[in-house]
Design a protein around this motif. Structure first.
Motif, PDB file in Angstrom:
ATOM      1  N   TYR A 256       0.831  -1.206   0.000  1.00  0.00           N
ATOM      2  CA  TYR A 256       0.000   0.000   0.000  1.00  0.00           C
ATOM      3  C   TYR A 256       0.865   1.255   0.000  1.00  0.00           C
ATOM      4  CZ  TYR A 256      -3.340   3.565   1.500  1.00  0.00           C
ATOM      5  OH  TYR A 256      -4.097   4.712   1.583  1.00  0.00           O
ATOM      6  N   HIS A 257       1.953   1.248   0.765  1.00  0.00           N
ATOM      7  CA  HIS A 257       2.813   2.426   0.893  1.00  0.00           C
ATOM      8  C   HIS A 257       3.939   2.439  -0.148  1.00  0.00           C
ATOM      9  CE1 HIS A 257       0.963   4.057   4.523  1.00  0.00           C
ATOM     10  NE2 HIS A 257       0.894   2.826   5.000  1.00  0.00           N
ATOM     11  N   ASN A 258       3.782   1.602  -1.190  1.00  0.00           N
ATOM     12  CA  ASN A 258       4.725   1.586  -2.322  1.00  0.00           C
ATOM     13  C   ASN A 258       6.169   1.324  -1.891  1.00  0.00           C
ATOM     14  OD1 ASN A 258       2.731   2.248  -4.373  1.00  0.00           O
ATOM     15  ND2 ASN A 258       2.708   4.306  -3.480  1.00  0.00           N
ATOM     16  N   ARG A 259       6.347   0.327  -1.023  1.00  0.00           N
ATOM     17  CA  ARG A 259       7.682  -0.009  -0.549  1.00  0.00           C
ATOM     18  C   ARG A 259       8.165  -1.375  -1.049  1.00  0.00           C
ATOM     19  NH1 ARG A 259      10.300   3.680   3.076  1.00  0.00           N
ATOM     20  NH2 ARG A 259       9.032   5.568   2.898  1.00  0.00           N
ATOM     21  N   VAL A 260       7.383  -2.050  -1.892  1.00  0.00           N
ATOM     22  CA  VAL A 260       7.769  -3.385  -2.345  1.00  0.00           C
ATOM     23  C   VAL A 260       8.421  -3.309  -3.720  1.00  0.00           C
ATOM     24  CG1 VAL A 260       5.876  -4.394  -1.031  1.00  0.00           C
ATOM     25  CG2 VAL A 260       5.564  -3.941  -3.455  1.00  0.00           C
ATOM     26  N   ALA A 261       9.210  -4.344  -4.038  1.00  0.00           N
ATOM     27  CA  ALA A 261       9.959  -4.347  -5.298  1.00  0.00           C
ATOM     28  C   ALA A 261       9.044  -4.521  -6.504  1.00  0.00           C
ATOM     29  CB  ALA A 261      11.011  -5.460  -5.263  1.00  0.00           C
ATOM     30  N   ASP A 262       8.028  -5.390  -6.376  1.00  0.00           N
ATOM     31  CA  ASP A 262       7.136  -5.677  -7.505  1.00  0.00           C
ATOM     32  C   ASP A 262       5.715  -5.803  -6.972  1.00  0.00           C
ATOM     33  OD1 ASP A 262       5.846  -6.462  -9.784  1.00  0.00           O
ATOM     34  OD2 ASP A 262       6.858  -8.402  -9.974  1.00  0.00           O
ATOM     35  N   LYS A 263       4.844  -4.827  -7.267  1.00  0.00           N
ATOM     36  CA  LYS A 263       3.487  -4.827  -6.744  1.00  0.00           C
ATOM     37  C   LYS A 263       2.571  -5.801  -7.477  1.00  0.00           C
ATOM     38  CE  LYS A 263       1.595  -1.163  -5.049  1.00  0.00           C
ATOM     39  NZ  LYS A 263       1.006   0.167  -4.795  1.00  0.00           N
ATOM     40  N   GLY A 264       2.955  -6.241  -8.664  1.00  0.00           N
ATOM     41  CA  GLY A 264       2.137  -7.199  -9.390  1.00  0.00           C
ATOM     42  C   GLY A 264       0.847  -6.587  -9.910  1.00  0.00           C
ATOM     43  N   GLU A 265      -0.104  -7.455 -10.221  1.00  0.00           N
ATOM     44  CA  GLU A 265      -1.362  -7.013 -10.844  1.00  0.00           C
ATOM     45  C   GLU A 265      -2.356  -6.427  -9.849  1.00  0.00           C
ATOM     46  OE1 GLU A 265      -2.073  -6.943 -14.108  1.00  0.00           O
ATOM     47  OE2 GLU A 265       0.010  -7.546 -14.479  1.00  0.00           O
ATOM     48  N   SER A 266      -2.405  -7.008  -8.640  1.00  0.00           N
ATOM     49  CA  SER A 266      -3.406  -6.577  -7.661  1.00  0.00           C
ATOM     50  C   SER A 266      -2.952  -6.965  -6.266  1.00  0.00           C
ATOM     51  CB  SER A 266      -4.759  -7.228  -7.951  1.00  0.00           C
ATOM     52  OG  SER A 266      -4.693  -8.641  -7.725  1.00  0.00           O
ATOM     53  N   LEU A 267      -3.573  -6.370  -5.273  1.00  0.00           N
ATOM     54  CA  LEU A 267      -3.248  -6.713  -3.892  1.00  0.00           C
ATOM     55  C   LEU A 267      -3.534  -8.184  -3.592  1.00  0.00           C
ATOM     56  CD1 LEU A 267      -2.361  -6.010  -1.018  1.00  0.00           C
ATOM     57  CD2 LEU A 267      -4.706  -5.235  -0.568  1.00  0.00           C
ATOM     58  N   PRO A 268      -4.716  -8.726  -3.928  1.00  0.00           N
ATOM     59  CA  PRO A 268      -4.959 -10.149  -3.638  1.00  0.00           C
ATOM     60  C   PRO A 268      -3.921 -11.076  -4.259  1.00  0.00           C
ATOM     61  CG  PRO A 268      -7.027  -9.061  -4.159  1.00  0.00           C
ATOM     62  CD  PRO A 268      -5.936  -8.079  -4.464  1.00  0.00           C
ATOM     63  N   GLU A 269      -3.493 -10.791  -5.502  1.00  0.00           N
ATOM     64  CA  GLU A 269      -2.481 -11.625  -6.141  1.00  0.00           C
ATOM     65  C   GLU A 269      -1.146 -11.513  -5.417  1.00  0.00           C
ATOM     66  OE1 GLU A 269      -2.042 -11.061 -10.310  1.00  0.00           O
ATOM     67  OE2 GLU A 269      -4.131 -11.538 -10.771  1.00  0.00           O
ATOM     68  N   PHE A 270      -0.786 -10.306  -5.035  1.00  0.00           N
ATOM     69  CA  PHE A 270       0.455 -10.094  -4.300  1.00  0.00           C
ATOM     70  C   PHE A 270       0.420 -10.842  -2.964  1.00  0.00           C
ATOM     71  CE2 PHE A 270       2.734  -7.573  -1.050  1.00  0.00           C
ATOM     72  CZ  PHE A 270       4.028  -7.661  -1.549  1.00  0.00           C
ATOM     73  N   VAL A 271      -0.711 -10.729  -2.257  1.00  0.00           N
ATOM     74  CA  VAL A 271      -0.851 -11.403  -0.962  1.00  0.00           C
ATOM     75  C   VAL A 271      -0.731 -12.914  -1.115  1.00  0.00           C
ATOM     76  CG1 VAL A 271      -2.516 -11.953   0.864  1.00  0.00           C
ATOM     77  CG2 VAL A 271      -2.132  -9.572   0.203  1.00  0.00           C
ATOM     78  N   GLN A 272      -1.305 -13.456  -2.186  1.00  0.00           N
ATOM     79  CA  GLN A 272      -1.215 -14.893  -2.404  1.00  0.00           C
ATOM     80  C   GLN A 272       0.241 -15.336  -2.608  1.00  0.00           C
ATOM     81  OE1 GLN A 272      -3.287 -17.255  -1.862  1.00  0.00           O
ATOM     82  NE2 GLN A 272      -1.883 -18.840  -2.580  1.00  0.00           N
ATOM     83  N   GLU A 273       1.006 -14.538  -3.321  1.00  0.00           N
ATOM     84  CA  GLU A 273       2.427 -14.847  -3.503  1.00  0.00           C
ATOM     85  C   GLU A 273       3.153 -14.846  -2.155  1.00  0.00           C
ATOM     86  OE1 GLU A 273       4.032 -12.094  -6.273  1.00  0.00           O
ATOM     87  OE2 GLU A 273       2.796 -12.776  -7.960  1.00  0.00           O
ATOM     88  N   VAL A 274       2.776 -13.902  -1.285  1.00  0.00           N
ATOM     89  CA  VAL A 274       3.406 -13.829   0.037  1.00  0.00           C
ATOM     90  C   VAL A 274       2.998 -15.037   0.884  1.00  0.00           C
ATOM     91  CG1 VAL A 274       3.631 -12.482   2.161  1.00  0.00           C
ATOM     92  CG2 VAL A 274       3.548 -11.314  -0.053  1.00  0.00           C
ATOM     93  N   ARG A 275       1.744 -15.450   0.795  1.00  0.00           N
ATOM     94  CA  ARG A 275       1.311 -16.657   1.503  1.00  0.00           C
ATOM     95  C   ARG A 275       2.189 -17.846   1.115  1.00  0.00           C
ATOM     96  NH1 ARG A 275      -4.155 -15.099   0.010  1.00  0.00           N
ATOM     97  NH2 ARG A 275      -5.457 -14.542   1.820  1.00  0.00           N
ATOM     98  N   GLU A 276       2.401 -18.011  -0.187  1.00  0.00           N
ATOM     99  CA  GLU A 276       3.177 -19.153  -0.670  1.00  0.00           C
ATOM    100  C   GLU A 276       4.623 -19.081  -0.190  1.00  0.00           C
ATOM    101  OE1 GLU A 276       2.613 -19.107  -4.889  1.00  0.00           O
ATOM    102  OE2 GLU A 276       0.460 -19.519  -4.746  1.00  0.00           O
ATOM    103  N   PHE A 277       5.213 -17.890  -0.228  1.00  0.00           N
ATOM    104  CA  PHE A 277       6.573 -17.727   0.293  1.00  0.00           C
ATOM    105  C   PHE A 277       6.613 -18.038   1.786  1.00  0.00           C
ATOM    106  CE2 PHE A 277       9.236 -14.699   2.711  1.00  0.00           C
ATOM    107  CZ  PHE A 277      10.494 -15.222   2.391  1.00  0.00           C
ATOM    108  N   THR A 278       5.609 -17.584   2.518  1.00  0.00           N
ATOM    109  CA  THR A 278       5.571 -17.784   3.965  1.00  0.00           C
ATOM    110  C   THR A 278       5.523 -19.270   4.311  1.00  0.00           C
ATOM    111  OG1 THR A 278       4.422 -15.666   4.244  1.00  0.00           O
ATOM    112  CG2 THR A 278       4.327 -17.220   6.084  1.00  0.00           C
ATOM    113  N   GLU A 279       4.657 -19.995   3.625  1.00  0.00           N
ATOM    114  CA  GLU A 279       4.483 -21.410   3.938  1.00  0.00           C
ATOM    115  C   GLU A 279       5.649 -22.266   3.447  1.00  0.00           C
ATOM    116  OE1 GLU A 279       0.701 -22.743   2.509  1.00  0.00           O
ATOM    117  OE2 GLU A 279      -0.399 -21.126   3.504  1.00  0.00           O
ATOM    118  N   ASN A 280       6.177 -21.927   2.282  1.00  0.00           N
ATOM    119  CA  ASN A 280       7.182 -22.795   1.653  1.00  0.00           C
ATOM    120  C   ASN A 280       8.624 -22.445   1.989  1.00  0.00           C
ATOM    121  OD1 ASN A 280       5.087 -24.189   0.334  1.00  0.00           O
ATOM    122  ND2 ASN A 280       5.081 -22.695  -1.339  1.00  0.00           N
ATOM    123  N   GLU A 281       8.872 -21.185   2.383  1.00  0.00           N
ATOM    124  CA  GLU A 281      10.256 -20.784   2.640  1.00  0.00           C
ATOM    125  C   GLU A 281      10.460 -20.128   4.008  1.00  0.00           C
ATOM    126  OE1 GLU A 281      12.398 -19.077  -0.818  1.00  0.00           O
ATOM    127  OE2 GLU A 281      10.434 -19.107  -1.819  1.00  0.00           O
TER     128      GLU A 281
END
Length: 505
Positions: A256-281
């Motif tokens: 939201y505060h424009n501090r990430v490297a790649d915001k992607g297409e949408s917030l839900p898509e970005f959050v899903q990528e973070v979920r996967e990183f959280t669980e897998n790594e």
């Protein structure tokens, strides 16, 4: 003879003393306030239709299981005039524990809402109170409840605050009010719902099971900004779960505060990528503790920088674990700002940029005066409550207020092994195959994080057909997602659909 006189004097003294004590005792009993209800007419316009309501605001005498008065329980009930048959009724409350319900009342549930400049700070009075087009009063009656110690609710008789200020005590008293209110207002056969926000969801899980045990099956339970297992919020020593479940909300905030490297297409898509990183790594890396290799630690830290904007070096120095309070301070430290806990879209002045812990919550600072002043003006004005009655917005300053966190079933080997009402929810869902649960989550809620709720639900020991009765919705706002008007509209639409879909035919 002197002995006889002395004995008579003693007996007379004792008699007068006992009489005085009885008189004082009776006087003390008479000092208990009496239940009083103020009635008023109000209307609300929703979807182009005007709904005429009768508002009942005041207190109801609450009795225990032996019919003994224990409290005056404060509430505001909105009843539709000339209602349709089998009109639903929703009991709603905030959390804290120790908070009154005026946030939900004036934010989304009542016929009026306060206008706030979301997500910015609001100037001082006058505040604007407007028709609440996002209310669900077109489809259900609403009862706003204030647990004992808040609002107008006070203990009476022999009861004291400690009889209400605890997990089990609170579940019992709230449930007793709901049961007695339904009887008092001839609503025992109405479709029934409970709606809680924050700690109110923790309460809800217990109340739904308590009511079911008394024969009061609910049509639906609504959880707003939920938490069911307090381990997800503790950041306890040698415990990784809080760091794991907070990461997606931290990343969403950085997005939201424009501090990430790649915001992607949408917030839900970005959050899903973070979920996967959280669980897998991320979670496996934390599980290794100090056995993690330097190279893996560096790789994880770099990925954490990419999704949060916080420097990899900071993550490494923190052993890949940053608490919520540290995150509030760190994200916008270069701007000398801190972000909100209740809603991380909000930002405010960081009065000590060198500190690792935040001093305040910008969202709370920004909206509290507006909510408080507008509500009290509405309460004593439009609802007509006597100004002799003091409305307590919270119980935190009440003498003896100290929450008892013990809960039946959480104690093992003589120790409190958990603080959770998840087993209560699981029991209710297993015993009632019809009840459904709606959980409403804010992506920017750093008080009760959505991934913590997801973790809790995914660890319920229930068959899939029971899990399928739990509905999750998400909003691009915070803990009080209704301050964001697009989210308020979504909130109403989701809640209305839930109520309509869960009425037994």
């Amino acid at each position: 003879m002197k002995k006889i006189y002395s004995l008579c004097f003693v007996l007379l003294f004792l008699s007068l003393t006992l009489s005085a004590q009885e008189t004082n005792s009776n006087a003390e009993k008479k000092q208990d306030p009496k239940a009083e209800v103020f009635e008023s007419d109000i209307s609300v316009n929703i979807d182009g239709k005007s709904i005429d309501l009768r508002a009942h605001t005041g207190t109801m005498e609450l009795k225990d299981e032996n019919n003994k008065p224990i409290a005056l329980f404060g509430f505001t009930a909105y009843f539709k005039k000339n209602p349709e048959k089998n009109r639903p009724i929703v009991f709603a409350y905030n959390g804290g524990p120790g908070s009154s319900s005026y946030w939900l009342h004036l934010g989304i549930m009542g016929p009026r809402r306060v206008v706030v400049d979301d997500p910015n700070y609001n100037p001082a009075a006058p505040y604007e109170l407007v028709n609440n087009e996002f209310s669900i009063l077109d489809v259900a009656d609403v009862v706003m409840m204030d647990p004992v110690g808040t609002g107008l609710s006070v203990p009476i008789g022999e009861a004291t605050g400690k009889d209400f200020w605890g997990v089990d005590q609170d579940i019992r008293s709230v449930s007793l009010f709901i049961m007695q209110f339904l009887k008092e207002h001839d609503r025992l056969n109405s479709p029934k719902y409970i709606l809680g926000e924050s700690y109110g969801t923790f309460r809800n899980a217990g109340v739904m099971n308590y009511l079911l045990g008394k024969g009061y099956a609910l049509n639906g339970v609504i959880m707003v900004s939920a938490v069911f297992d307090l381990r997800t919020l503790f950041f306890a020593p040698n415990e990784d779960i809080s760091y794991i479940v907070y990461l997606p909300t931290m990343a969403a905030t950085s997005w939201y505060h424009n501090r990430v490297a790649d915001k992607g297409e949408s917030l839900p898509e970005f959050v899903q990528e973070v979920r996967e990183f959280t669980e897998n790594e991320y979670a496996p890396a934390l599980f290794k503790g100090n056995r993690i290799s330097a190279s893996e630690k560096s790789q994880i830290a770099q990925k954490l920088q990419d999704i949060t904007g916080i420097a990899a070096g900071t993550w490494e120095r923190a052993d890949l674990k940053i608490t919520a309070s540290e995150y509030f301070q760190e994200l916008l430290r270069d701007e000398e700002n801190t972000v909100g806990r209740l809603d991380s879209r909000y930002k405010g002045i960081n009065i000590d940029p060198m500190s690792m812990d935040s001093f305040t919550d910008p969202q709370s600072d920004a909206i509290s005066p507006a909510y408080t002043m507008a509500f009290l003006d509405y309460f004593h004005g439009q609802l007509g409550v006597s100004k002799d009655w003091l409305y307590a917005t919270s119980a935190y300053s009440k003498p003896g207020f100290n929450w008892d966190w013990k809960h039946q079933g959480n104690n093992f080997w003589g120790a409190d092994a958990a603080v959770t009402t998840l087993p209560d929810m699981a029991e209710a869902l297993s015993k009632d195959p019809n009840v459904k649960v709606l959980i409403m989550n804010g992506y920017y809620d750093l008080a009760t994080v959505f991934y913590g709720v997801e973790h809790s639900i995914s660890h319920l020991d229930l068959p899939q057909q029971a899990i399928d009765r739990i509905i999750m919705t998400y909003y691009e706002a915070g803990h009080m997602m209704y301050t964001h008007l697009p989210s308020a509209q979504e909130f109403r639409d989701d809640l209305k659909s839930f109520i309509e879909d869960t009425q037994r035919k």
